[in-house]
Design an enzyme around this catalytic site. Structure first.
Site, PDB file in Angstrom:
ATOM      1  N   SER A 131       0.753  -0.982  -0.044  1.00 11.82           N
ATOM      2  CA  SER A 131       0.001  -0.143  -0.004  1.00 11.82           C
ATOM      3  C   SER A 131       0.744   1.162   0.200  1.00 11.82           C
ATOM      4  CB  SER A 131      -0.935  -0.199   1.185  1.00 11.82           C
ATOM      5  OG  SER A 131      -1.425   1.100   1.612  1.00 11.82           O
ATOM      6  N   TYR A 155      -1.853  -1.071  10.908  1.00 13.27           N
ATOM      7  CA  TYR A 155      -2.353  -1.550   9.548  1.00 13.27           C
ATOM      8  C   TYR A 155      -0.974  -1.351   8.434  1.00 13.27           C
ATOM      9  CZ  TYR A 155      -3.711  -1.639   4.697  1.00 13.27           C
ATOM     10  OH  TYR A 155      -3.816  -2.092   3.408  1.00 13.27           O
ATOM     11  N   LYS A 159       1.897  -4.058   6.707  1.00 13.99           N
ATOM     12  CA  LYS A 159       2.373  -4.168   5.409  1.00 13.99           C
ATOM     13  C   LYS A 159       3.687  -3.807   5.179  1.00 13.99           C
ATOM     14  CE  LYS A 159      -1.533  -4.546   3.267  1.00 13.99           C
ATOM     15  NZ  LYS A 159      -1.965  -5.666   2.806  1.00 13.99           N
TER      16      LYS A 159
HETATM   17  P1  NAD Z   1     -11.101  -6.903   1.103  1.00 17.56           P
HETATM   18  O1  NAD Z   1     -11.346  -6.847   2.356  1.00 17.56           O
HETATM   19  O2  NAD Z   1     -12.469  -6.532   0.101  1.00 17.56           O
HETATM   20  O3  NAD Z   1     -10.400  -8.277   0.702  1.00 17.56           O
HETATM   21  C1  NAD Z   1      -9.658  -9.087   1.280  1.00 17.56           C
HETATM   22  C2  NAD Z   1     -10.005 -10.385   1.298  1.00 17.56           C
HETATM   23  O4  NAD Z   1      -9.282 -11.208   2.314  1.00 17.56           O
HETATM   24  C3  NAD Z   1     -11.694 -10.671   1.982  1.00 17.56           C
HETATM   25  O5  NAD Z   1     -12.452 -11.574   0.911  1.00 17.56           O
HETATM   26  C4  NAD Z   1     -11.351 -11.055   3.288  1.00 17.56           C
HETATM   27  O6  NAD Z   1     -12.623 -12.286   3.417  1.00 17.56           O
HETATM   28  C5  NAD Z   1     -10.025 -12.206   2.990  1.00 17.56           C
HETATM   29  N1  NAD Z   1      -9.427 -12.249   4.208  1.00 17.56           N
HETATM   30  C6  NAD Z   1      -9.254 -11.468   5.380  1.00 17.56           C
HETATM   31  N2  NAD Z   1      -8.199 -11.924   6.296  1.00 17.56           N
HETATM   32  C7  NAD Z   1      -8.114 -13.227   5.709  1.00 17.56           C
HETATM   33  C8  NAD Z   1      -7.558 -14.463   6.439  1.00 17.56           C
HETATM   34  N3  NAD Z   1      -6.860 -14.544   7.538  1.00 17.56           N
HETATM   35  N4  NAD Z   1      -7.358 -15.565   5.791  1.00 17.56           N
HETATM   36  C9  NAD Z   1      -8.140 -15.609   4.479  1.00 17.56           C
HETATM   37  N5  NAD Z   1      -8.586 -14.800   3.775  1.00 17.56           N
HETATM   38  C10 NAD Z   1      -8.921 -13.517   4.488  1.00 17.56           C
HETATM   39  O7  NAD Z   1     -10.043  -5.910   0.619  1.00 17.56           O
HETATM   40  P2  NAD Z   1      -9.305  -5.289  -0.857  1.00 17.56           P
HETATM   41  O8  NAD Z   1      -9.688  -3.848  -0.616  1.00 17.56           O
HETATM   42  O9  NAD Z   1      -9.685  -6.054  -1.774  1.00 17.56           O
HETATM   43  O10 NAD Z   1      -7.795  -5.352  -0.375  1.00 17.56           O
HETATM   44  C11 NAD Z   1      -7.063  -6.605  -0.861  1.00 17.56           C
HETATM   45  C12 NAD Z   1      -5.556  -6.466  -0.225  1.00 17.56           C
HETATM   46  O11 NAD Z   1      -5.163  -5.202  -0.758  1.00 17.56           O
HETATM   47  C13 NAD Z   1      -5.498  -6.213   1.151  1.00 17.56           C
HETATM   48  O12 NAD Z   1      -4.478  -6.722   1.502  1.00 17.56           O
HETATM   49  C14 NAD Z   1      -5.354  -4.628   1.568  1.00 17.56           C
HETATM   50  O13 NAD Z   1      -4.732  -4.450   2.614  1.00 17.56           O
HETATM   51  C15 NAD Z   1      -4.668  -4.267   0.411  1.00 17.56           C
HETATM   52  N6  NAD Z   1      -4.811  -2.912  -0.250  1.00 17.56           N
HETATM   53  C16 NAD Z   1      -6.206  -2.408  -0.035  1.00 17.56           C
HETATM   54  C17 NAD Z   1      -6.301  -1.145  -0.524  1.00 17.56           C
HETATM   55  C18 NAD Z   1      -7.499  -0.436  -0.678  1.00 17.56           C
HETATM   56  O14 NAD Z   1      -7.792   0.725  -0.492  1.00 17.56           O
HETATM   57  N7  NAD Z   1      -8.695  -1.293  -0.983  1.00 17.56           N
HETATM   58  C19 NAD Z   1      -5.201  -0.461  -0.741  1.00 17.56           C
HETATM   59  C20 NAD Z   1      -3.956  -0.814  -0.568  1.00 17.56           C
HETATM   60  C21 NAD Z   1      -3.715  -2.057  -0.398  1.00 17.56           C
HETATM   61  C1  WQD Z   2      -9.347   9.791   0.804  1.00 20.97           C
HETATM   62  C2  WQD Z   2      -9.466  11.286   1.062  1.00 20.97           C
HETATM   63  C3  WQD Z   2      -9.863  11.795   3.649  1.00 20.97           C
HETATM   64  C4  WQD Z   2     -13.555   9.586   4.075  1.00 20.97           C
HETATM   65  C5  WQD Z   2      -6.819   4.670   2.972  1.00 20.97           C
HETATM   66  C6  WQD Z   2      -5.723   4.000   3.672  1.00 20.97           C
HETATM   67  C7  WQD Z   2      -4.737   3.487   2.635  1.00 20.97           C
HETATM   68  C8  WQD Z   2      -5.389   2.639   1.417  1.00 20.97           C
HETATM   69  C9  WQD Z   2      -6.127   3.532   0.947  1.00 20.97           C
HETATM   70  C10 WQD Z   2      -5.038   0.480   2.378  1.00 20.97           C
HETATM   71  C11 WQD Z   2      -8.496  11.683   2.373  1.00 20.97           C
HETATM   72  C12 WQD Z   2     -10.761  12.197   2.802  1.00 20.97           C
HETATM   73  C13 WQD Z   2     -12.456  10.165   3.400  1.00 20.97           C
HETATM   74  C14 WQD Z   2     -14.542  10.513   4.215  1.00 20.97           C
HETATM   75  C15 WQD Z   2     -13.102  12.420   3.560  1.00 20.97           C
HETATM   76  N1  WQD Z   2      -5.796   1.621   2.039  1.00 20.97           N
HETATM   77  N2  WQD Z   2     -12.264  11.611   3.248  1.00 20.97           N
HETATM   78  N3  WQD Z   2     -14.384  11.863   4.348  1.00 20.97           N
HETATM   79  O1  WQD Z   2      -6.866   7.635   3.734  1.00 20.97           O
HETATM   80  O2  WQD Z   2      -5.935   8.441   1.473  1.00 20.97           O
HETATM   81  O3  WQD Z   2      -6.110   5.912   2.311  1.00 20.97           O
HETATM   82  O4  WQD Z   2      -7.205   3.941   1.804  1.00 20.97           O
HETATM   83  O5  WQD Z   2      -4.080   0.078   2.176  1.00 20.97           O
HETATM   84  O6  WQD Z   2      -3.838   2.826   3.495  1.00 20.97           O
HETATM   85  O7  WQD Z   2      -5.080   4.987   4.580  1.00 20.97           O
HETATM   86  O8  WQD Z   2      -8.055   6.982   1.726  1.00 20.97           O
HETATM   87  O9  WQD Z   2     -10.688   6.881   0.958  1.00 20.97           O
HETATM   88  O10 WQD Z   2      -9.926   7.040   3.182  1.00 20.97           O
HETATM   89  O11 WQD Z   2      -9.492   9.037   2.056  1.00 20.97           O
HETATM   90  O12 WQD Z   2     -12.958  13.568   3.398  1.00 20.97           O
HETATM   91  O13 WQD Z   2     -15.672  10.092   4.787  1.00 20.97           O
HETATM   92  O14 WQD Z   2     -10.717  11.480   1.588  1.00 20.97           O
HETATM   93  O15 WQD Z   2      -9.502  12.863   4.588  1.00 20.97           O
HETATM   94  O16 WQD Z   2      -8.257  13.099   2.050  1.00 20.97           O
HETATM   95  P1  WQD Z   2      -6.731   7.321   2.486  1.00 20.97           P
HETATM   96  P2  WQD Z   2      -9.571   7.454   2.086  1.00 20.97           P
END
Ligand code: NAD
Ligand code: WQD
Length: 344
Positions: A131, A155, A159
């Site tokens: 991330s 979190y 990562k």
């Molecule tokens: P998500 O929650 O939709 O998907 C994660 C999946 O993993 C889910 O289906 C959940 O049931 C499963 N899971 C969780 N813990 C588990 C475990 N211990 N064993 C087996 N399955 C498990 O999330 P996503 O948005 O699809 O994110 C996928 C990956 O990408 C995650 O690792 C997340 O940290 C990373 N990521 C997401 C974002 C984002 O903003 N969505 C940003 C950066 C990184």
């Molecule tokens: C985006 C912008 C908020 C909600 C997070 C995690 C990051 C990654 C992606 C997993 C910011 C603003 C948000 C709301 C708002 N996830 N906001 N009102 O914080 O950039 O990243 O998700 O890895 O690790 O930190 O994403 O969508 O939460 O926020 O004003 O109700 O929207 O302040 O500027 P963020 P976000």
């Protein structure tokens, strides 16, 4: 529904989730066979059933927790995999400060367990979901892969730790081929409107919150701070369409056999949009009002975060193709067709 004969088989952990389900769809379309391991803690099997319908291809599913070494091992006994795409884990930043041990258990111990089982079966190719949060509060933008890393919450630390664990593994055994993909802000949904993001409870992220306001499930958006040093004072982020993001995973899998050690790539568009840009664009794209209120900054938020994604272009021949309009159109199609997500 067909099973692809002689296709290379990919294990997708967390494949029923938001990014995982889109990646399964694109892997199947690219001719891979897909096996999913997911404990369904934040997803439903309906997402994969819909991927099967869209692709007319079969997905072998195991309801297994990645922290369960015995159950995971049994999956590896059943199949010979070409590589693993590891999405499984917890992702709510705020929650991670309340229950840090659960985050370390699921994200770090889960990853170590997976790596151990892979090693035992002599499978040494993994694509890991990292991330942009690993850049902490960057000194400048756009962010390049060699910027210093840090974490401001449990979190983010999970990562960073898993990235480091994988780096150590690559040093200990130079046969490992590891791709660390650092996602910026994934949004959007598949163009069919059949799969998309289905957050449980109150969404933490901006885009699902806006779309729930637009569909009438929530009264207004709280905009977290308008006194940042950005053009309109609200936070600026690099939103990337989930299908573009998934496409990068397919390309990483197609190329991973030619990589050595650890390859770290930013996945973003290189464009930054503010919270108010997103509200305006969503109103235009959906034709709905998105009422909002300006409130205090959210603790831990930074002013600006956007990628220099050019290295992924060089290494994978990949770039994000879908602009903000498509991100919003596709989110809106998914949200308005499925106001309750995957629940009936
Ligand atoms: P998500 O929650 O939709 O998907 C994660 C999946 O993993 C889910 O289906 C959940 O049931 C499963 N899971 C969780 N813990 C588990 C475990 N211990 N064993 C087996 N399955 C498990 O999330 P996503 O948005 O699809 O994110 C996928 C990956 O990408 C995650 O690792 C997340 O940290 C990373 N990521 C997401 C974002 C984002 O903003 N969505 C940003 C950066 C990184
Ligand atoms: C985006 C912008 C908020 C909600 C997070 C995690 C990051 C990654 C992606 C997993 C910011 C603003 C948000 C709301 C708002 N996830 N906001 N009102 O914080 O950039 O990243 O998700 O890895 O690790 O930190 O994403 O969508 O939460 O926020 O004003 O109700 O929207 O302040 O500027 P963020 P976000």
């Amino acid at each position: 529904m067909s099973v692809q004969q002689n296709a290379k088989k990919i294990l997708v952990t967390g494949g029923a989730g938001y990014i995982g389900s889109h990646t399964c769809l694109l892997l199947l379309e690219a001719g891979f066979d897909v096996v999913v391991v997911d404990n369904l803690s934040n997803s439903s099997l309906e997402s994969l059933r819909r991927v099967e319908k869209l692709t007319e291809k079969f997905i072998r599913f195991y309801k297994v927790d990645v922290t369960d070494q015995k159950a995971l091992n049994a999956v590896f006994v059943d199949h010979e995999f070409e590589a693993v795409v590891h999405f499984a884990g917890l992702k709510a930043v705020g929650e991670s400060s309340q229950i840090p041990l659960t985050y370390y258990e699921q994200n770090v111990h889960g990853s170590v367990t997976l790596i151990k089982v892979m090693q035992a079966h002599n499978l040494k190719r993994i694509v890991f979901s990292s991330s942009a949060t690993v850049y902490g509060d960057p000194a400048s933008v756009p962010i390049k892969e060699d910027f210093p890393t840090s974490a401001t919450n449990p979190y983010g630390r999970t990562k960073l730790f898993v990235e480091e664990i994988l780096r150590d593994q690559a040093v200990a055994d130079n046969e490992w081929q590891i791709v660390l993909l650092r996602y910026f802000n994934p949004v959007g949904a598949h163009i069919s409107g059949q799969i998309g993001e289905h957050p449980q409870g109150i969404p933490n992220n901006l885009m699902p919150y806006i779309s729930q306001v637009a569909v009438g499930q929530r009264e207004f958006l709280s905009v977290f701070g308008n006194d940042y040093s950005t053009p309109d004072g609200t936070g600026v982020r690099d939103y990337i369409h989930v299908v573009d993001l998934s496409d990068a995973h397919v390309k990483a899998i197609q190329k991973i056999a030619s990589f050595a050690g650890v390859t770290t790539l930013n996945l973003g568009t290189g464009n930054g949009y503010s919270v108010l840009d997103m509200v305006k664009a969503f109103e235009q794209g959906s034709g709905k009002n998105v009422p909002y209120k300006l409130v205090e900054r959210r603790p831990g938020d930074i002013a600006e975060c956007w990628a220099d994604p050019s290295y992924a272009g060089v290494i994978l021949g990949w770039e994000a193709k879908k602009g903000l309009d498509e991100m919003i159109e596709d989110t809106w199609r998914w949200q308005s067709n499925n106001p309750n997500g995957f629940n009936k």
